[in-house]
Motif scaffolding. Sequence first.
Motif, PDB file in Angstrom:
ATOM      1  N   ASP A  21      -7.837   3.426   6.049  1.00  0.00           N
ATOM      2  CA  ASP A  21      -6.515   2.848   6.311  1.00  0.00           C
ATOM      3  C   ASP A  21      -5.779   2.751   4.980  1.00  0.00           C
ATOM      4  O   ASP A  21      -5.946   1.793   4.227  1.00  0.00           O
ATOM      5  CB  ASP A  21      -6.667   1.469   6.947  1.00  0.00           C
TER       6      ASP A  21
ATOM      7  N   HIS B 147      -6.654  -2.092   0.639  1.00  0.00           N
ATOM      8  CA  HIS B 147      -5.944  -3.358   0.819  1.00  0.00           C
ATOM      9  C   HIS B 147      -6.447  -4.457  -0.107  1.00  0.00           C
ATOM     10  O   HIS B 147      -5.623  -5.175  -0.703  1.00  0.00           O
ATOM     11  CB  HIS B 147      -6.032  -3.801   2.277  1.00  0.00           C
TER      12      HIS B 147
ATOM     13  N   GLY C 242      -2.421   2.724   4.648  1.00  0.00           N
ATOM     14  CA  GLY C 242      -1.179   1.958   4.762  1.00  0.00           C
ATOM     15  C   GLY C 242       0.033   2.658   4.174  1.00  0.00           C
ATOM     16  O   GLY C 242       0.912   1.986   3.617  1.00  0.00           O
TER      17      GLY C 242
ATOM     18  N   THR D  35       0.821  -1.214   0.000  1.00  0.00           N
ATOM     19  CA  THR D  35       0.000   0.000   0.000  1.00  0.00           C
ATOM     20  C   THR D  35       0.854   1.263   0.000  1.00  0.00           C
ATOM     21  O   THR D  35       0.441   2.303  -0.521  1.00  0.00           O
ATOM     22  CB  THR D  35      -0.923  -0.001   1.218  1.00  0.00           C
TER      23      THR D  35
END
Length: 806
Positions: A449, A522, A451, A422
């Motif tokens: 998120d 993700h 990452g 990511t």
Amino acid sequence: MASATPDPSDATFGAGAPETLSHCVVMGSNDAAHCLDGWSPVEPSGGRPARGFEERARLWLCTRGVSTHAGIELWTPRRTREAQVTGRLVVRDGWVAGLAEFPPLLDVAFRLASGHWNQLEFPLPEALAPDTKVEVTIEIDDPAAQPDPASTPPRAAVHRLWLRDWRTTEGAPLPAVRFAGSTRIAVQGSALATHAGIEVWVPRHLRAPRVDGRLVLRDRWVADLPEFPPLLDVAFRVTPGRWNALEFPLPAPPSGEFTAEATLELERSAARWGRTAPEPCNAALRNIWLRDWTPSELGDLPAARLAGGRMRLLLHAPALATHAGIELWVPRGRHLTGRLVVRDAWVAARPDYPPSLDVAFRLTSGVWNRLEFPLRVPLESELKVEVTIEVEDAASPGGEPDPALHGVAARRVWLRGARITTADVVIVVLNWNKAEETITCLESLQQADLGGASVLVVDNGSRDGSAAAIRARMPQVEVLALPENRGYAGGNNAGIRVALERGAKAVLLLNNDTRVAADFLHPLVWALNSHLDVAAASAAILRMDQPETLDVAWLDVYYGHGIVRRQGVNALPGEGFNSRLAVDAGVGCCLLLAADALRTVGLLDEDYFAYHEEVDWCVRARADGGEILYEPHACVWHGGSKSTGTLRDALGVARTVESGEALPNRVPLPWNPVRSYLGARNSVRFIHARARWPQRLYFVASTLYAMPLELLAVLLRREEELSLGLWTYRRAVALYCGAGAESGGGRLVRALRVARGLPAMLLWRVPRDLARARAEGRLAQFAEYCRGLWDGARGRPLPLERLGLR
């Protein structure tokens, strides 16, 4: 292999001298030799004069480097009658030349053709080390010569004598070496040699067209010990009259550097008195090698055949290897299955340690099959791994391996880790006069998120101060301001170029009128890491007003009217849209593109400006061997085409009367004439660029069929039925003529009503409804669609000012 060596069938074969000589001398007298350092025998005519001798000559040489072959160039006078001139070449270690108990390094007899120079070369049974002093003895037996004791004329002449290292350097071809029946050569192996190869030539023979060979490779230190099996013992068939380049996998590759003794035997099956008997065959050897077949960075290698349908390799796993892949080819017409096993080399022989991968698969004949599979457990860095490949014939009885599996070849085998993480992703958000929408999208990205992924906002020449507003509200986000509106393709290309220059391994294109799920990135990265061939991954696009309902899942390209079919429209994810699969094209609303695919396929085509550019890119990527994946676990909510949806005022085509009856759970239809124009124009451009002639004819026919039907849906206010696929010509004519199912009567009665009302429909009702629809503004979207088709067919430039896009 480059064919720089002359054909052995030519009379001038061997006229050129070797390029790398350990030492070369010119004869002076019977027992005298002059060492001429630096004497180049590349051009015999320009060398030193040849020296004659009688029956015997002896000289001393000192090797400069490792020597594997001894060669000589001799001449004998032409004879007036048949005579057999023979010779003998003896090479001894100079320190023990006078001791009979020490055998010579080389003792070989040969025949000479009188009247011209004979260039001969012979392999030494053992390679000589540098700076080795050797004694060379040459003997000539000429029964036809009658020397005069008074004059003592020379019976032979020598032009050159050399010791050299015949082994190749980086695979370069060397002058061919002749041999009869068999030859033995010392070869140096690398640290992880996995394949042995030779390049051999045999002359054509009418009575014996078949030549069989055998290659035996042994470790030189234990070559004479029968209890040590050879590294390779393989039989093969040679095609006469041309160079045969053959390569074979070593069943058990050595673990370090080694010196191998290669024995090559060739025999021809000659027919004599009705029987076939093998006999030694004259041949020439041009190259022999040991090499590591493991590819580096997935580079292509010469294909290696699988002996008996099986191959075993030793590889070094990269850091945290997660996938193993292979590229195999099988001949056309064979129905074969394969098996790939990956084990830790240190425990490969222990059955209680399960393999990291053991998978079976089917192979498509006649093409290269590129397959990749995830490992059960990621491998540690620098781990030595044993990879076994087996191919079986599905048609063989009992499914047992067929030992005669000829033609099955492997081109690449690899172990790899994750392509991207990511942190390697750059998210490009395109903005045009929609600062609030873009800020809302950025706020949802802040809550997600990511990452370590970075966000780049590209302002596409906004006229309302969007760039300044975004910088003020989101100072941590980088904004790239363009001087003018370049459309979806041009604006995103600007962001892609910046991302690639900064080393991004993937670029995510995200619409500014979207909201993202907290974990949306993700799954897209996992999809891109699932296979090397994945060029892009598309998210599941949900509706903003109904978060559980899909807006669109993916696009199917069918080259008909509209060129794509939108799959999953207003459907629930559980209705067949909840699993990852390969699709024709992803949705540009949220599309993750691999950087290596962008460099190979290219960027988005900016001539599209907006709409269908992602379809064009996906079609190009699939034509290049890539895959487009739909990832349902990556969720993005879309608010609709708001960038072009507000441009109806620029065209003056605002709809004043809504169409159609209220359906259950009715959703207002989108009203976007600009999108209709761009979609129609770009459809024609896509067909011109990517479709073949049958597909072009299908597009024209389907468009001519669909356009009157769309017009009837607008006139009868049935656009919702058209969008749902429920609108047909039969229903339109029946409604115009009062012959619908609700009117009652049988099929014959309704058919009579249609026949009676058809003239009134064409001459009065349709013109009347056209005038009403135009007055109400309901024809504007259809008119822009027709104009887009016409401009696309004529190749006209985009009217950006008329559309309000600049």
